[in-house]
Design an enzyme around this catalytic site. Structure first.
Site, PDB file in Angstrom:
ATOM      1  CG  ASP A 105      89.494  34.848  21.619  1.00 63.43           C
ATOM      2  OD1 ASP A 105      89.313  33.897  22.410  1.00 63.43           O
ATOM      3  OD2 ASP A 105      89.290  36.035  21.932  1.00 63.43           O
ATOM      4  CG  ASN A 140      95.867  30.359  27.340  1.00 65.73           C
ATOM      5  OD1 ASN A 140      96.147  30.241  26.144  1.00 65.73           O
ATOM      6  ND2 ASN A 140      94.957  31.225  27.764  1.00 65.73           N
TER       7      ASN A 140
HETATM    8  C1  FPP Z   1      91.175  30.788  22.775  1.00 71.20           C
HETATM    9  O1  FPP Z   1      89.800  30.478  22.849  1.00 71.20           O
HETATM   10  C2  FPP Z   1      91.917  29.606  22.329  1.00 71.20           C
HETATM   11  C3  FPP Z   1      92.863  28.980  23.071  1.00 71.20           C
HETATM   12  C4  FPP Z   1      93.270  29.440  24.410  1.00 71.20           C
HETATM   13  C5  FPP Z   1      93.550  27.757  22.591  1.00 71.20           C
HETATM   14  C6  FPP Z   1      93.728  27.609  21.109  1.00 71.20           C
HETATM   15  C7  FPP Z   1      93.873  26.173  20.824  1.00 71.20           C
HETATM   16  C8  FPP Z   1      93.432  25.533  19.724  1.00 71.20           C
HETATM   17  C9  FPP Z   1      92.865  26.235  18.577  1.00 71.20           C
HETATM   18  C10 FPP Z   1      93.467  24.038  19.586  1.00 71.20           C
HETATM   19  C11 FPP Z   1      94.787  23.353  19.759  1.00 71.20           C
HETATM   20  C12 FPP Z   1      95.921  23.954  19.021  1.00 71.20           C
HETATM   21  C13 FPP Z   1      96.693  23.328  18.099  1.00 71.20           C
HETATM   22  C14 FPP Z   1      97.854  24.031  17.513  1.00 71.20           C
HETATM   23  C15 FPP Z   1      96.425  21.968  17.641  1.00 71.20           C
HETATM   24  P1  FPP Z   1      89.078  30.615  24.259  1.00 71.20           P
HETATM   25  O2  FPP Z   1      89.045  29.282  24.907  1.00 71.20           O
HETATM   26  O3  FPP Z   1      89.707  31.686  25.072  1.00 71.20           O
HETATM   27  O4  FPP Z   1      87.634  31.030  23.799  1.00 71.20           O
HETATM   28  P2  FPP Z   1      86.620  31.957  24.599  1.00 71.20           P
HETATM   29  O5  FPP Z   1      87.230  33.338  24.629  1.00 71.20           O
HETATM   30  O6  FPP Z   1      85.390  31.890  23.761  1.00 71.20           O
HETATM   31  O7  FPP Z   1      86.445  31.358  25.950  1.00 71.20           O
END
Ligand code: FPP
Length: 242
Positions: free
Chosen positions: A18, A66
């Protein structure tokens, strides 16, 4: 440090990655730049877990919820995933890693789904570590899918109600063959499970860190592992008897 050397190394680690969006915003960048940096962290953390002797690593890469994000962000995440699968192929093989995935994978774009399925097939005999990507995944959806499978077998007369126990249920979950998750790490300071591995986390230890996923590194991983090693796992029992 291998599993056999230290019984306090978690066998199965799950990570809620996250903070990509906040990391990017704090630097005046678009959220997607945060996901791109987050994908680099994935690469580093997979290698670090493999080196430390973790047997199973499950990464929460894309939740069922998501899909509701703005479509350019969803598209960028799917592209990053596709890139990761194509670019890491060699490294995953060289590191003897078995790739697997859980979730409603049929909802992924066909090209991503196909490259994922191919890499799962190619790596299926690898024994070094299992890397599981939770994609289009939700813990409640997983529980519902297992319940549906049990009901179908009951209705078809292939299963008797008395045969339904934890083992039978676990065997029908997407993550059942991975074994229970021992340690869940969540980055970015949030302290919740957000629908991750709900069935298998019953006795998981939880480690929360303020670090954003794009900046999470090996020392953060080691802190989480040390935190795990310091916990007393009792599974509802007592350690000392009068
Ligand atoms: C949460 O951060 C993260 C995600 C919804 C996606 C996770 C994806 C990756 C780490 C990259 C791609 C994955 C792979 C396996 C190559 P957020 O966007 O909710 O962060 P925030 O809470 O700060 O908005």
């Amino acid at each position: 440090m291998a599993e056999s050397d230290n019984g306090q190394l978690p066998r199965h680690v799950g990570i809620i990655m996250d903070g990509n969006g906040r990391w990017a915003r704090a630097r005046g960048l678009h959220r997607i730049a945060g996901h791109r940096q987050g994908a680099k962290t994935v690469d580093k953390v997979v290698t670090a877990c493999r080196r430390r002797g973790i047997r199973v690593l499950t990464l929460y890469a894309f939740s069922s919820q998501n899909w509701c994000r703005p479509s350019p962000e969803v598209q960028a995440l799917m592209e990053l995933l596709g890139e990761y699968i194509r670019q890491e192929r060699r490294k995953i093989m060289d590191n003897n890693i078995r790739l697997t995935a859980i979730g409603h994978l049929d909802r992924l774009p066909p090209s991503t789904h196909q490259s994922l399925t191919e890499l799962i097939e190619i790596t299926k005999e690898n024994t070094g570590m299992t890397l599981c990507l939770a994609l289009s995944y939700g813990g409640r959806e997983e529980i519902l899918a297992a319940t549906g499978a049990l009901c179908a077998e009951l209705a078809a007369g292939q299963l008797r109600p008395e045969a339904i126990d934890e083992k039978a249920f676990t065997a029908r979950t997407w993550s059942g063959s991975l074994g229970p998750v021992d340690l869940i790490i969540r980055t970015s300071g949030e302290q919740r499970l957000s629908n991750f591995l709900l069935w298998s986390c019953a006795y998981a230890e939880l480690h929360f860190t303020d670090r954003m996923w794009p900046e999470f590194d090996e020392s953060d991983l080691d802190k989480a592992l040390a935190d795990f090693a310091s916990r007393q796992r009792r599974y509802g029992e007592v350690t000392e008897h009068d």
